[in-house]
Motif scaffolding. Structure first.
Motif, mmCIF file in Angstrom:
data_model
loop_
_atom_site.group_PDB
_atom_site.id
_atom_site.type_symbol
_atom_site.label_atom_id
_atom_site.label_comp_id
_atom_site.label_asym_id
_atom_site.label_seq_id
_atom_site.Cartn_x
_atom_site.Cartn_y
_atom_site.Cartn_z
ATOM 1 N N TYR A 145 4.197 -7.204 10.361
ATOM 2 C CA TYR A 145 5.280 -7.935 9.703
ATOM 3 C C TYR A 145 5.928 -8.894 10.696
ATOM 4 N N VAL A 272 -6.169 -1.477 2.905
ATOM 5 C CA VAL A 272 -5.605 -0.384 2.122
ATOM 6 C C VAL A 272 -5.341 -0.908 0.702
ATOM 7 N N ASN A 273 -5.735 -0.176 -0.301
ATOM 8 C CA ASN A 273 -5.635 -0.546 -1.719
ATOM 9 C C ASN A 273 -6.712 -1.523 -2.193
ATOM 10 N N ARG B 115 10.415 -1.714 5.520
ATOM 11 C CA ARG B 115 9.305 -2.566 5.089
ATOM 12 C C ARG B 115 8.255 -1.688 4.424
ATOM 13 N N LEU B 116 7.548 -2.262 3.471
ATOM 14 C CA LEU B 116 6.547 -1.478 2.749
ATOM 15 C C LEU B 116 5.348 -1.173 3.643
ATOM 16 N N PRO B 117 4.987 0.096 3.802
ATOM 17 C CA PRO B 117 3.760 0.398 4.538
ATOM 18 C C PRO B 117 2.543 -0.060 3.727
ATOM 19 N N PRO B 118 1.372 -0.215 4.371
ATOM 20 C CA PRO B 118 0.212 -0.759 3.654
ATOM 21 C C PRO B 118 -0.100 -0.040 2.342
ATOM 22 N N ALA B 119 0.015 1.293 2.322
ATOM 23 C CA ALA B 119 -0.350 2.034 1.106
ATOM 24 C C ALA B 119 0.520 1.653 -0.093
ATOM 25 N N LEU B 120 1.763 1.238 0.157
ATOM 26 C CA LEU B 120 2.669 0.915 -0.954
ATOM 27 C C LEU B 120 2.535 -0.537 -1.427
ATOM 28 N N GLN B 121 1.722 -1.333 -0.714
ATOM 29 C CA GLN B 121 1.566 -2.735 -1.137
ATOM 30 C C GLN B 121 0.487 -2.812 -2.215
ATOM 31 N N SER B 122 0.860 -2.382 -3.401
ATOM 32 C CA SER B 122 -0.094 -2.366 -4.502
ATOM 33 C C SER B 122 0.630 -2.773 -5.777
ATOM 34 N N TRP B 189 -3.965 4.858 -8.450
ATOM 35 C CA TRP B 189 -3.487 4.272 -7.185
ATOM 36 C C TRP B 189 -4.018 5.078 -5.989
ATOM 37 N N ALA B 193 -6.049 3.630 -2.848
ATOM 38 C CA ALA B 193 -5.456 3.637 -1.510
ATOM 39 C C ALA B 193 -6.112 4.653 -0.585
#
Lengths: 339, 264
Positions: A145, A272-273, B115-122, B189, B193
């Motif tokens: 970030y 990721v995702n 900040r959103l960690p990578p797993a939550l960026q969905s 999800w 993830a």
């Protein structure tokens, strides 16, 4: 309701209550033990019994056939259970024995940058298994970030958070001074020549992010410090400030290419995702080389049974809304209109 | 206990005060002013939610502070919808529920932006959490009705709204599809993830347990109808207990460390 139907419903209720109890037990046991427990033979029997009970319910209760939504709910649950049993490690083993179809249920593979590999360390098995194609890692990177921050804490307990901007001057107050971040390093190294040290960014493989920080005191005196992301708490007794440099990861990205018969058949950046799907397997970003960032670790998961599970999910979701919402709210709207 | 001396905190406290005042006014029979205060509390909640969204630059449903703030916001529209469309009363109790769910946001959980960690960026992040939050509100209302039924005190004696047992059923009918959708979206999800649509994580297992309690409720009520209203209500209360454990205990207790620990 006749006695037989009531008995079937009681059986269903007992199976539901049993699964509630087992789920609570699994929650206390932790994910690893719960996974083993729910994939064990006795639980395999339970899942089979639950599936049979759902099918029997559809056969016994005419209402489940007459009302399409109820049929979809129960049929959806059957598909979910069947798909998950088909895709389980035991399901893979059974297919290998009965049908001769061999597929890796799941595992991990480590690939160095610029290299390709098809070896998978399968879960719960010794040795490596081979995929019928190769995966090449073109590049692995971590994105952070912006802005990144440097944390400064004085020995008196004052705290500042300074955005990392090379050359930018940041005031800590008239009685404390100013701070300038003069350089940022991705792979900090230091050389000594003629008793003088010099810091430089080493282009060779390695990973040691650091900042060069100058703090100018109110008396004009300048001190230069190095702050290392991987070594927090690096401080000398004479230092007036405790500096720490921490970046927040935004994403892990592996640039992959799938090679089959010496040809690149697919390219994708996985993160990721956003996994890669090819040849009956999903490839996920799992971990990486924390020391040198030279390789990535992918999780490989067979897609067997997944389509059944997703079809079951879709049926279940559509049907519960149809059965419990549409009729209810249509009646509610009619009531409001009539009032 | 953490008092928040910020604009965010001020908005939450103001909304709580409005909800409490609305509850008190309704209790003493001042329905109109009570309703006005309730609407005002909702407006302040909207402002608090919007301010949070602006501050963190993503849908504010990442951690327990934001989830409870969302609940405080959603209680008002759910309350109005239930009374007008579903004929389920308990608005007075909703004002109290609004205050209760805002309390942890105001005094317990940290409001430090993350900040959103990578797993939550969905794309699944907002719908997964939002449908769960909404379903929890319906189930909380069901629990209130069920508790009234168990205590033998009808929440509202007039003929415009349903009796407690039927109101419980109607609330669970409204909340259960959302609970199902939340579970399914979470599973999809998880597959995207982490590689597994079911990871046997404590949070997943508790959410499955809560879903199954309501499945049991529907089957039991189908078998016996309204013949055992107290047992029907007990199922509803048990479902809420499982939800509270899923939402709070799993995230806050070290007993259940797992993939969902970042939500604390």
């Amino acid at each position: 309701m006749n006695k037989f139907r009531r008995a079937v419903l009681w059986c269903a209720l007992v199976l539901i209550i049993l699964l509630i109890v087992l789920s609570i037990y699994g929650a206390f046991a932790g994910a690893e033990r719960a996974k083993g427990f729910f994939n064990s033979l006795p639980l395999g029997l339970y899942w089979s019994a639950l599936t049979v009970m759902l099918i029997a319910g559809i056969g016994v209760f005419r209402r489940l056939v007459r009302e399409p939504a109820l049929l979809l709910i129960h049929g959806g649950c059957v598909l979910i259970l069947t798909g998950s049993m088909w895709g389980s490690a035991a399901g893979h083993e059974l297919r290998k024995k009965l049908l001769g179809i061999e597929k890796i249920p799941g595992g991990k593979m480590a690939i160095f940058e610029g290299q390709s590999d098809n070896h998978v360390k399968a879960e719960g098995e010794r040795g490596m298994k081979e995929l019928p194609f190769h995966i090449k890692l073109k590049d692995f990177r971590i994105e952070y970030y912006k802005p990144e921050y440097l944390d400064i804490e004085s020995r008196q307990g004052q705290h500042w958070q300074v955005p990392v901007e090379i050359g930018g001057e940041f005031s800590l107050g008239a009685d404390v001074g100013t701070v300038i971040i003069t350089k940022a390093f991705e792979n900090f190294k230091i050389t000594f020549e003629d008793d003088k040290s010099a810091a430089y960014d080493d282009p060779e493989p390695g990973y040691n992010p650091a900042l060069e920080v100058q703090i100018r005191g109110p008396d004009g005196g300048v001190t230069t410090d190095y702050v290392f992301e991987r070594y927090p708490g690096h401080v000398h007794p004479e230092d007036k400030f405790l500096l720490s440099y921490h970046r927040t990861v935004r994403d892990y990205i592996s640039e992959l290419a799938v090679i089959k018969d010496d040809k690149v058949v697919l390219e994708k950046n996985i993160e990721v995702n956003h996994p890669l799907h090819f040849g009956g397997y999903h490839f996920y970003q799992h971990s990486y080389d924390e020391q040198g960032r030279q390789y990535t670790v992918l999780e490989v998961v067979s897609d067997s049974g997944l389509i059944w599970v997703y079809a079951g999910y879709l049926m279940l979701c559509i049907a519960v809304f149809w059965h419990l919402w549409l009729r209810e709210f249509a009646a509610g709207r009619a009531r409001v209109r009539s009032e | 206990m953490e008092v928040k001396y910020t604009l965010q905190g001020l908005l939450i406290y103001l909304a709580m005060a409005a909800y409490v005042a609305a509850f008190v006014r309704r209790l003493v029979g001042r329905e109109k002013s009570g309703q006005l205060l309730y609407t005002f509390g909702f407006a302040v909640c909207c402002a608090a939610f919007a301010y949070r969204w602006y501050s963190v630059r993503h849908v504010p449903m990442q951690n327990l502070f934001e989830v409870f703030l969302s609940m405080g916001l959603l209680i008002y529209p759910v309350s109005s919808f239930c009374e007008r469309v579903l004929r389920v009363g308990g608005r007075c109790a909703d004002m109290l529920i609004g205050t209760i769910v805002l309390f942890p946001a105001g005094f317990v959980f940290s409001a430090e932006p993350q900040r959103l960690p990578p797993a939550l960026q969905s794309w699944l992040f907002a719908p997964h959490v939002a449908v769960y939050v909404l379903s929890y509100i319906f189930m909380a209302k069901a629990t209130f009705q069920a508790s009234c039924q168990l205590a033998g005190k009808p929440p509202c004696p007039d003929g415009k709204v349903l009796p407690a047992e039927e109101a419980t059923y109607r609330m669970i009918r409204a909340g259960f599809p959302l609970l199902t959708l939340g579970l399914v979206l979470g599973s999809v999800w998880g597959k995207l993830a982490w590689g597994d649509y079911w990871g046997w994580d404590p949070k997943e297992l508790w959410s499955l347990a809560s879903w199954l309690v309501y499945v049991g409720y529907f089957h039991f009520r189908y078998m016996f109808g309204k013949r055992h209203p107290r047992i029907n209500s007990t199922w509803a209360v048990a479902g809420m207990a499982a939800i509270v454990i899923t939402l709070l205990w799993v995230n806050l207790s070290r007993l259940f460390s797992g993939l969902h620990s970042y939500a604390a």
